[in-house]
Design an enzyme around this catalytic site. Structure first.
Site, mmCIF file in Angstrom:
data_model
loop_
_atom_site.group_PDB
_atom_site.id
_atom_site.type_symbol
_atom_site.label_atom_id
_atom_site.label_comp_id
_atom_site.label_asym_id
_atom_site.label_seq_id
_atom_site.Cartn_x
_atom_site.Cartn_y
_atom_site.Cartn_z
ATOM 1 N N GLU A 1 34.858 50.705 -18.875
ATOM 2 C CA GLU A 1 35.331 50.322 -17.536
ATOM 3 C C GLU A 1 35.446 48.807 -17.380
ATOM 4 O O GLU A 1 36.368 48.311 -16.724
ATOM 5 C CB GLU A 1 34.368 50.887 -16.477
ATOM 6 C CG GLU A 1 34.800 50.691 -15.056
ATOM 7 C CD GLU A 1 36.103 51.400 -14.718
ATOM 8 O OE1 GLU A 1 36.120 52.620 -14.633
ATOM 9 O OE2 GLU A 1 37.130 50.701 -14.547
ATOM 10 N N GLY B 1 37.616 43.744 -14.584
ATOM 11 C CA GLY B 1 36.196 43.504 -14.264
ATOM 12 C C GLY B 1 35.552 44.598 -13.453
ATOM 13 O O GLY B 1 35.374 45.718 -13.926
ATOM 14 N N GLU C 1 39.393 32.278 -20.572
ATOM 15 C CA GLU C 1 38.889 32.764 -21.848
ATOM 16 C C GLU C 1 38.465 31.562 -22.692
ATOM 17 O O GLU C 1 38.891 30.425 -22.429
ATOM 18 C CB GLU C 1 39.991 33.512 -22.612
ATOM 19 C CG GLU C 1 40.459 34.795 -21.957
ATOM 20 C CD GLU C 1 39.418 35.896 -21.944
ATOM 21 O OE1 GLU C 1 38.973 36.309 -23.019
ATOM 22 O OE2 GLU C 1 39.034 36.346 -20.855
ATOM 23 N N ALA D 1 21.463 58.350 -12.058
ATOM 24 C CA ALA D 1 21.618 58.788 -13.456
ATOM 25 C C ALA D 1 20.720 59.971 -13.798
ATOM 26 O O ALA D 1 20.991 60.703 -14.734
ATOM 27 C CB ALA D 1 21.311 57.622 -14.388
ATOM 28 N N LYS E 1 44.768 44.156 -21.651
ATOM 29 C CA LYS E 1 44.350 45.063 -20.570
ATOM 30 C C LYS E 1 45.452 46.075 -20.267
ATOM 31 O O LYS E 1 45.177 47.268 -20.010
ATOM 32 C CB LYS E 1 43.993 44.246 -19.322
ATOM 33 C CG LYS E 1 42.770 43.351 -19.531
ATOM 34 C CD LYS E 1 42.656 42.292 -18.442
ATOM 35 C CE LYS E 1 41.428 41.405 -18.618
ATOM 36 N NZ LYS E 1 41.484 40.193 -17.802
ATOM 37 N N ILE F 1 36.582 46.240 -10.792
ATOM 38 C CA ILE F 1 37.408 47.278 -10.144
ATOM 39 C C ILE F 1 37.328 48.549 -10.993
ATOM 40 O O ILE F 1 37.629 48.497 -12.184
ATOM 41 C CB ILE F 1 38.895 46.842 -10.045
ATOM 42 C CG1 ILE F 1 39.036 45.490 -9.354
ATOM 43 C CG2 ILE F 1 39.711 47.909 -9.332
ATOM 44 C CD1 ILE F 1 40.474 44.952 -9.339
ATOM 45 N N ARG G 1 22.921 34.837 -30.250
ATOM 46 C CA ARG G 1 23.012 33.877 -31.353
ATOM 47 C C ARG G 1 21.801 32.943 -31.347
ATOM 48 O O ARG G 1 21.208 32.679 -32.355
ATOM 49 C CB ARG G 1 24.305 33.062 -31.211
ATOM 50 C CG ARG G 1 25.163 33.204 -32.453
ATOM 51 C CD ARG G 1 26.475 32.472 -32.281
ATOM 52 N NE ARG G 1 27.402 33.218 -31.439
ATOM 53 C CZ ARG G 1 28.370 32.676 -30.728
ATOM 54 N NH1 ARG G 1 28.534 31.384 -30.701
ATOM 55 N NH2 ARG G 1 29.191 33.425 -30.028
ATOM 56 N N VAL H 1 28.079 38.117 -18.959
ATOM 57 C CA VAL H 1 28.062 39.533 -18.553
ATOM 58 C C VAL H 1 26.767 40.209 -19.002
ATOM 59 O O VAL H 1 26.196 41.045 -18.280
ATOM 60 C CB VAL H 1 29.308 40.276 -19.107
ATOM 61 C CG1 VAL H 1 29.303 41.729 -18.677
ATOM 62 C CG2 VAL H 1 30.591 39.592 -18.645
HETATM 63 N N1 HSE Z 1 39.937 35.380 -18.578
HETATM 64 C C1 HSE Z 1 39.928 36.625 -17.881
HETATM 65 C C2 HSE Z 1 40.630 36.406 -16.548
HETATM 66 C C3 HSE Z 1 38.518 37.097 -17.678
HETATM 67 O O1 HSE Z 1 40.933 35.256 -16.206
HETATM 68 O O2 HSE Z 1 40.929 37.364 -15.867
HETATM 69 C C4 HSE Z 1 38.407 38.553 -17.351
HETATM 70 O O3 HSE Z 1 38.858 39.393 -18.351
#
Ligand code: HSE
Length: 436
Positions: A129, A134, A190, A33, A205, A136, A45, A14
């Site tokens: 947001e 993601g 994830e 903006a 979420k 949306i 890292r 991201v």
């Molecule tokens: N692992 C999450 C998914 C990624 O599959 O929706 C987005 O938050």
């Protein structure tokens, strides 16, 4: 006007997407903006690693703590994920008077109340947001677009990995494990895929969605969470035959005695638009009392889809940076001193329809015993089907659909049905919602 200077924590998928979108659409973004938005510094890292995007003009540092304390940074974008280090860095950025943009759902679901209180006290914004669904713009839609409404409920497909797995199991009849391996290979999951398949990511979420829909504090620890690991292709097939699809939904509803907060596999009628959201796509259905049901659909993950939300937050924060803090949109949509203390309902008190699948000995009187138990517990049966026994088998699958019933009645019925000598296997229960 002087450009707004951004410090980026994390140069993963991201982070790289955010740099790419800011660079490609620089002119349009600046027109929106009112000033340029530039990434001044970024931490990673391994700063020597090759990235998908050019880092020209960006100062790279190995220690993210350097970024949150630099006087030349106006907005800190936190994209490192996880909770502990991210919480420290975000709080430190706020204490240093910086605005924060984050896509970190776990951080907000668990520490949002602390973070927003600190930001409010310091007069800075925390925009998030990208943390839910993601690309949306669901936070903006609920917090601003629907602000006339009393929100009644939200039901969302908010984990793309689970939706992909369920779509593949249904389409191809493949078993769960095989499809999970494919989802991991495609990079949707994830870091710890248990967060996806056990429903934890969706619960993070959902916690955020409920907070902004009802003006309640973040209460991740009160979400009832059940993942998709126990679902079998046979239930997906039976559900399909009955005109339903099974989706992992995050559901929050304002009920009479409190707020429902639950993530679990759910049968929904196949003819609903949301039932036809397939693969990694996300969709959130929000029912407002004035507008009725509204549906938001799009990519819930991925470099540029999530960057779309992160950059929109950067534009919002840039526009409002010089505004009186009292005039800004409150973090949780409601004024911080007007949050509600409505209780979260324990799952036993939630009411839903149910799909029950029983493995029963094919003998006279078995169904009569089962329906008697349902009648004794005031469970109204909507439909009941017995599947044909396989050749040479003396057991059959029986599927029961119930009308909306309190969870504790269904729990009691399942216990009693499983105690019958004619029911040799545990009962499968999947909740059912008509989403009307
Ligand atoms: N692992 C999450 C998914 C990624 O599959 O929706 C987005 O938050």
């Amino acid at each position: 006007m002087k450009p707004i200077q951004v410090g980026l924590l994390g140069l993963g998928t991201v982070g790289s997407g955010t740099i790419a979108v800011l660079r490609r659409n620089r002119e349009e973004i600046s027109r929106r903006a009112g000033r340029d938005i530039v990434v001044k510094a970024a931490s990673a890292r391994d700063i020597s690693r090759e990235r998908a995007v050019s880092l020209e003009g960006i100062e790279l540092v190995a220690d993210p703590a350097d970024i949150v304390s630099r006087p030349d940074i106006d907005i800190v974008v936190e994209l490192i994920g996880g909770e502990t280090a991210a919480r420290e860095l975000v709080l430190r950025a706020i204490d240093n008077g910086k605005h924060v943009v984050t896509a970190n759902k776990a951080l907000l679901a668990k520490h949002g109340t602390e973070i927003f209180a600190r930001a409010h006290a310091k007069g800075v914004m925390v925009a998030f947001e990208g943390s839910v669904a993601g690309g949306i713009p669901i936070i903006k839609a609920i917090r601003e677009g629907l602000s006339a409404n009393r929100i009644e409920w939200i039901a969302g497909i908010i984990n793309g990995t689970c939706n992909f797995i369920l779509s593949e199991m249904r389409d191809k009849g493949l078993p769960f494990d095989m499809v999970l391996a494919e989802a991991q290979r495609l990079g949707y999951a994830e870091a710890d895929p248990a967060f996806d398949v056990e429903g934890i990511d969706a619960a993070h979420k959902l916690t955020i969605l409920a907070a902004i829909a009802f003006g309640i504090p973040m209460q991740f620890d009160k979400v009832y969470t059940e993942g998709i690991t126990k679902l079998t292709a046979v239930d997906l097939k039976y559900a399909e035959g009955l005109g339903y699809r099974i989706k992992l939904l995050g559901i929050t509803r304002r009920a009479k005695k409190g707020i429902e907060l639950r993530v679990h596999p759910t049968l929904i009628p196949s003819r609903r638009l949301i039932a036809n959201v397939e693969g990694v796509m996300n969709a959130v259905l929000v029912k407002g009392d004035a507008v009725g049901p509204t549906l938001y659909y799009g990519r819930g993950a991925g470099a540029e889809a999530t960057a779309s939300a992160v950059v929109a937050d950067l534009v919002d924060v840039t526009r409002m940076a010089t505004a009186d803090p009292e005039q800004r949109v409150p973090h949780l949509a409601f004024q911080p001193d007007r949050l509600s203390d409505d209780p979260i309902l324990p799952m036993e008190e939630v009411e839903t329809g149910c799909y029950l699948r029983l493995r029963a000995l094919d003998r006279p009187g078995v169904l009569a015993d089962v329906t008697r138990i349902c009648a004794d517990l005031s469970i109204s049966i909507d439909a009941i089907f017995q599947k044909e026994a396989g050749e040479g088998e003396d057991q059959v699958d029986v599927v029961i659909l119930t009308h909306v019933t309190p969870e504790k009645q269904v729990n009691a019925a399942i216990r009693r049905i499983e105690a019958l000598p004619t029911i040799p296997a545990p009962v499968v229960r999947i909740r059912l919602e008509e989403l009307l």
